[in-house]
Write an enzyme that holds these catalytic residues in place. Structure first.
Site, short mmCIF file in Angstrom:
data_model
loop_
_atom_site.label_atom_id
_atom_site.label_comp_id
_atom_site.label_asym_id
_atom_site.label_seq_id
_atom_site.Cartn_x
_atom_site.Cartn_y
_atom_site.Cartn_z
N ASP A 159 27.84 83.60 136.52
CA ASP A 159 27.41 82.59 135.55
C ASP A 159 28.41 82.53 134.40
OD1 ASP A 159 24.81 81.77 136.60
OD2 ASP A 159 24.21 83.85 136.22
N ASP A 186 24.07 88.10 141.87
CA ASP A 186 24.73 87.84 140.59
C ASP A 186 25.74 88.96 140.28
OD1 ASP A 186 22.94 85.82 140.52
OD2 ASP A 186 21.85 86.50 138.74
N ASP A 234 22.27 78.28 142.65
CA ASP A 234 21.42 78.65 141.52
C ASP A 234 20.92 77.50 140.65
OD1 ASP A 234 19.98 80.62 140.21
OD2 ASP A 234 21.58 81.10 138.79
N HIS A 239 27.89 85.69 142.48
CA HIS A 239 27.49 84.57 141.63
C HIS A 239 27.83 84.90 140.18
CE1 HIS A 239 25.29 81.08 140.30
NE2 HIS A 239 24.60 81.83 139.47
N HIS A 262 24.63 75.82 134.83
CA HIS A 262 23.17 75.78 134.96
C HIS A 262 22.42 76.74 134.03
CE1 HIS A 262 24.66 78.55 138.12
NE2 HIS A 262 23.69 79.30 137.66
ZN LIG Z 1 23.38 81.31 137.89
#
Ligand SMILES: [Zn+2]
Length: 1154
Positions: free
Chosen positions: A177, A426, A289, A175, A568
């Site tokens: 971000d 993550d 998420d 994941h 997000h």
């Molecule tokens: Zn995230």
């Protein structure tokens, strides 16, 4: 409105069949009625608590909650009955009239004049589970479930898989971000590029290994850095099915605050990239998420051609309920869609998180032992203190059985023995050793399973497509169908009373900047596409000297920066301070660069003699009337220096509707004249004071406002000159402060004080549509009256929320206000300023923390029907406080209210006493309303924020929040970077007295008037003016359309596509995106708006943009992928070209403008 003959023929046929149809209809409805009564009774029995346990002290509470459950159940029953009666009544009426398209009886005279809205209303209520009903049903009692704390004990016999072995797909994921604790570039440098580089190596080593990837923002950045050989390797991995691109959006978007324009735009950006570089289209969605999930996103995914999706952050009590009912996999249906064409297969992850401890099975202490990244000696360990062991010949049997037990327990929560087990977290798989640890150890376990067929498990690495193909195969083989579900998954709670409603408001300054970029981007896309089409029409090609390529790249930059912010941890306001500044800088630069595109496009379009066009970026011909100096600054209007020589003012209307707008600019003179350059007609004007401080008027700058009549998508040219002294109507002011007379002087404006007698009564403003009354003490709104005579109490109040005294306090994600709720805002009496003028009048209240203005426009058309409310908030000196604006009305809304989901659809909300206060807050991206049988009160907003209706008749929005501490969700800081923050609304009161109430309908749309108001609010006119020191060439207005689009058809975008043969260059093709709004019939705008609408579920593409024509137009999927082009549309190349477009539907076309 004329009804085409083809429809009349259909109706005649329908009439012939009506006798039979009635029998079937009434029979069917009756059957449904009985069935749902049955189901209600069933549910109520299910809600009975078991009395076998000793409840001791909790007994009283339990009894109360039981009673509440029963009342809720009875209420449900009543609603359900009302619904059935209404349905029966409707079906009888439809029968009597011989068909649904014919005009309806006298009780619905208004509906007759609004045929479009019938289509939206006729839609039968969607079948299946409604999430609202689930919320009514659940006790939200949060019992301890044992190993699976928020769930329950799962049992199995062991022989369940004997006939049908368990088929398991372990899906490796990382994941990433695009910004959170580090910036997008920071993460890329430190982690993401290593993950992707290692992926090439490690997947290449063994063809059984798999991986999924979601964020195209990162993938495309990496792609730009790798050589051709590596690109070929990527393509081979994709073709071999080892690497799957999931969702394919620019980011994994937030689904609460994002507007559907931006949600679709980032999806389009990702999908276009994937098609161009990898020639693929995603088929499965992956959203693990985002903090709650919206059906608007699923509509877009389905429209983009995806067939399946995975979601994860859902309220723990809802997860548990779905697990008990084995409905974690379902068809997610749009509440308003009876065609079921928007259904998409959805898998909801059952446990707390998407990390390894919470994905292999219900027991995190066991699952953590199978996260081989946490092997002893590594950077991370298991908080349950049982470390993983490397798999060896010695321990493989024991380890395999321990893991199999978790898999089997998890499998019991699903209907089909196919199991999805994600393997990641993550930013995982950064180092090559991590790849080896996970893949090698798991391969040994899989090999063991293979060698032991008596275990009845086939386990392997897989992608989402592998999983869903197996699922669908088994579903059809066993003729099992998935249940259907409608509704949304807000507000998310991950544990206890930790509801994630804080992020609906966190960093409101940037939530507002997001929408400024969004409207700028849309306006620029359309203007640029029209400019290129005009150039080709006049010159056969693009104009030499017009920087089409550079401008196209500015557009791409704008799309990508808006897209990145939909992440997000972007628009949610949940990034670290430097990350927020990075996003803000991207949004700010994107706006500046898009303005350059607008200015030079408008310049070329307006020139009478196109040969005079020349582009000089350092000295543009046009400039915008305001300046934004930094990413955290509010726009400042540039004063226009007036003289006897006309200054050229350009107004661009980016909406598809003709509109009357009040245009305000700042000028150097208290007297000014504005004329339309074409007609030489003077425009109505008003000069108002520019307030430097609440008690100080500027003596150099003046606000000039005039009423502009703006054709759709037009550029209109006005000339502004200095007028003789005293010739221009000026605003007059009454200034008042309770108990303390203010002293203000101005040489240009008439200022007076409120006399003692007046100070006792109400302040009042009115236009021909409505009258408002405000408190003389605070200036705040108290009452409204419509010209129809309807009077409603609507009181504006400000309040503070604090945070709880418990250990866990409010932060960027969480709202934990604690006991007592909001406290009234108290301060010194505000300075109240009432201004009156011929174009608008307003009342401004200057409090310590907020400057609040309520404005009424004296306009003829529908623009005069709503009140504009604006706030300028500053809570920088506060500690752990949130400022709220509350409307208290006498609308008998009970516990029902409506908020929009992503500006795309409305969702009913029920304020439930069994939930804590923070759970009753919902995201509002653009609108919210309350209603009863008399009236509807709609609050339209130009920014996203949290909204609630805690008591009947109340509606509140949180304006800003300042929180000193972290809320333990990984961010590691509070939110204290508050700024001077604006918010803007239109408040609309509508009369519903002519409407027959149909109780309990969960699907309700905005009215047509509210849609038009929202369009005006979210897409304001863009004002530019020409430099004063240049020789003015002859300009003429640009009027691309003969008339407005139908009232309910919104031009979502007209987006130039990238040339296939030349990267970074514009092609001739545009993406035309139309959204037909669903609107409700209860209040017809009177007088009717200038646009028209049709009862038919189709639009004529040849008429729509007349006189513009499409040389070719082809319907496509929502992200414009070529292989989604409709094969039938080739036949439609000859006029009249009709496109089916039902209410609520978004349609995308690939077109070439002539
Ligand atoms: Zn995230």
């Amino acid at each position: 409105m004329a009804v085409p003959s083809i429809v009349c023929k259909n109706m005649t046929k329908r009439e012939m069949k009506s006798g039979r149809a009635l029998a079937v209809l009434v029979g069917g409805v009756f059957f449904l009625a009985v069935m749902s009564l049955y189901r209600m009774l069933d549910l109520m029995q299910g809600a009975e608590p078991q009395l076998s346990r000793d409840w001791s002290g909790e007994r009283f509470d339990q009894d109360l909650s039981r009673l509440r459950n029963k009342i809720d159940g009875l209420e449900q029953l009543l609603i359900s009955n009302n619904r059935m009666v209404a349905t029966l009544r409707d079906s009888l009426r439809i029968h009597k009239q011989g068909g649904v398209n014919k005009s309806i009886g006298s009780s619905h005279v208004r509906k007759e004049s609004l045929p479009g809205c019938q289509l939206a209303e006729q839609k039968e209520r969607s079948a299946g589970v409604q999430l609202l009903d689930v919320y009514d049903l659940l006790p939200f009692d949060n019992p301890d479930g044992g190993a699976w704390k928020q769930g329950f004990q799962i049992t199995y016999q062991g022989n369940e898989w004997a006939e049908q072995p368990l088929e398991l797909f372990l899906v490796p994921h990382s994941h990433n971000d695009p910004g959170w604790l580090k910036t997008f570039d920071g993460y890329y440098q430190d982690q993401t590029r290593h993950i992707l580089n290692n992926m090439l190596l490690k997947l290449g080593e063994d063809s059984r290994r798999k991986m999924i990837w979601a964020e195209i923002s990162y993938f495309s950045k990496w792609w730009n850095e790798i050589d051709e050989q590596k690109r070929m390797m990527v393509k081979r991995l994709v073709e071999a099915g080892q690497l799957e691109m999931v969702t394919g959006g620019w980011v994994m978007a937030d689904e609460a605050n994002s507007h559907y324009f931006a949600l679709l735009d980032q999806l389009m950006e990702g999908h276009q990239w994937l098609q161009r570089h990898l020639g693929l289209k995603p088929s499965s969605g992956w959203a693990i998420d985002p903090f709650g999930h919206s059906p608007s996103m699923t509509y877009l995914l389905k429209g983009a051609g995806l067939r399946n999706m995975v979601i994860q952050r859902i309220h723990y009590a809802v997860k548990k309920h779905f697990a008990q009912k084995k409905t974690l996999e379902f068809l997610w249906r749009q509440s308003w869609d009876s065609s079921h064409s928007s259904d998409i297969t959805c898998h909801m992850m059952p446990f707390y998180s998407y990390d390894v401890p919470h994905t292999c099975g219900p027991n995190p202490a066991v699952c953590c032992q199978f996260d081989f990244y946490r092997l002893p000696g590594g950077r991370t360990s298991c908080p349950w203190r049982i470390p993983p062991q490397p798999i060896t010949e010695k321990n493989v049997k024991e380890r395999a059985h321990v893991l199999l037990d978790q898999y089997r327990q998890k499998s019991r929560l699903f209907r089909i023995p196919v199991l999805l087990v994600p393997l990641g977290d993550d930013f995982r798989y950064v180092e090559s050793g991590e790849w080896d640890a996970q893949f090698n150890n798991y391969q040994k376990l899989f090999d063991y399973f293979d060698q032991h067929p008596e275990l009845h498990i086939k386990a392997r690495f897989g992608t989402l497509s592998d999983y869903f193909s197996a699922l669908h195969r088994r579903l059809s083989a066993t003729e099992t169908s998935l249940p259907t579900l409608s509704g949304d998954f807000f507000t998310y709670a991950d544990r206890d009373d930790h509801y994630w409603s804080g992020y609906y408001t966190s960093r409101p300054f940037y939530k507002r900047l997001d929408r400024a970029l969004e409207s700028t981007l849309r306006a620029t896309e359309i203007l640029f596409s029209l400019t290129l089409a005009e150039m080709r029409r006049f010159h056969g090609d693009l104009v030499v000297g017009f920087p089409a390529r550079e401008h196209f790249q500015r557009l791409v930059e704008g799309r990508r920066n808006l897209g990145l912010f939909q992440h997000h941890d972007g628009i949610t306001g949940t990034g670290r301070d430097p990350v927020v500044v990075d996003y803000g800088t991207r949004l700010f630069h994107a706006i500046l660069h898009l303005r350059q595109v607008q200015q030079s496009s408008a310049h070329w379009l307006l020139l009478l003699d196109k040969n005079q066009y020349h582009h000089d970026q350092s000295k543009p011909f046009l400039q915008t009337d305001d300046v934004i100096s930094a990413q955290d600054a509010l726009p400042q209007k540039t004063p226009l220096v007036l003289s006897d020589e006309p200054r050229v003012l350009i107004v661009y209307n980016p909406t598809e509707q003709r509109r009357s707008s009040v245009i305000s600019v700042v000028v150097s003179s208290p007297d000014a004249r504005v004329v339309d350059s074409e007609t030489a007609q003077p425009m109505p004007v008003q000069i108002s004071a520019v307030w430097v401080e609440p008690q100080q008027v500027s003596s150099q700058a003046f606000q000039l406002s005039f009423v502009a009549e703006l054709p759709p998508l037009s550029l209109t040219v006005y000339h502004v000159t200095k007028a003789p002294a005293g010739s221009t109507p000026r605003s007059t002011y009454v200034i008042h402060r309770h108990g303390n007379r203010p002293s203000i002087a101005s040489q240009h404006f008439q200022l007076s004080r409120l006399e003692a007698a007046e100070a006792q009564t109400h302040l009042s403003l009115s236009n021909k549509h409505l009258q408002i009354w405000s408190s003389p003490e605070t200036g705040l709104l108290q009452k409204l009256r419509l010209s129809s005579g309807l009077v409603r109490r609507v009181q504006v109040k400000f309040l503070w929320y604090g945070t709880t005294t418990n250990r866990d306090k409010s932060g960027a994600y969480l709202f934990l206000p604690g006991q007592g709720g909001a406290q009234p805002y108290s301060s010194e009496p505000p300075l109240v300023r009432v201004s009156r003028g011929p174009i608008f009048s307003d009342i401004t209240s200057c409090f310590q923390h907020v400057t609040h203005t309520v404005r009424l426009f004296h306009l003829e058309g529908h623009s005069g029907k709503s009140i504009e409310i604006s706030n300028m908030v500053d809570i920088r000196a506060e500690t752990n406080r949130e400022l709220v604006m509350r409307l208290e009305s006498d609308v008998a809304s009970s516990n029902r209210f409506y908020t929009d989901l992503n500006g795309f659809q409305m969702q009913q909300r029920r304020t439930l006493k069994k939930l804590p206060l923070q759970a009753n807050f919902y995201p509002m991206s653009s609108s919210s309303f309350l209603q009863d049988s008399l009236s509807r009160l709609t609050l339209l907003s130009a920014q996203s924020q949290a909204a609630a209706s805690l008591q009947s008749g109340e509606l509140e929005v949180i304006l800003d929040r300042r929180l000193q501490q972290d809320d333990n969700r990984g961010l590691g800081q509070g939110v204290t970077d508050n700024k001077l923050t604006g918010s803007l609304y239109h408040l609309l009161l509508e009369d519903r007295r002519a409407v027959q109430e149909v109780g309990g309908a969960t699907i309700d749309h905005l009215s047509l008037l509210a849609h038009l108001e929202s369009l005006s609010l979210c897409h304001p006119p863009i004002i530019m003016f020409a430099q004063s020191d240049i020789q003015l060439p002859k300009l003429r207005p640009f009027l691309p359309l003969h008339s407005s689009l139908p009232c309910d058809v919104h031009l979502l975008n007209l987006r130039t596509l990238e040339a296939e043969e030349e990267t970074g260059a514009p092609s001739q093709e545009v993406a035309l995106l139309l959204h037909r709004k669903g609107f409700e019939c209860s209040s017809a705008p009177e007088p009717p708006p200038q646009c028209t609408w049709s009862a038919h579920e189709e639009v004529n593409l040849d008429d729509l943009f007349s006189p513009l024509q499409f040389r070719s137009i082809r319907r496509s999927g929502l992200t414009l992928l070529r292989d989604h082009d409709e094969p039938t549309s080739a036949r439609q190349q000859q006029p009249p070209r009709l496109a089916k477009l039902g209410p609520m539907e978004i349609a995308a076309f690939r077109a070439v403008l002539d």
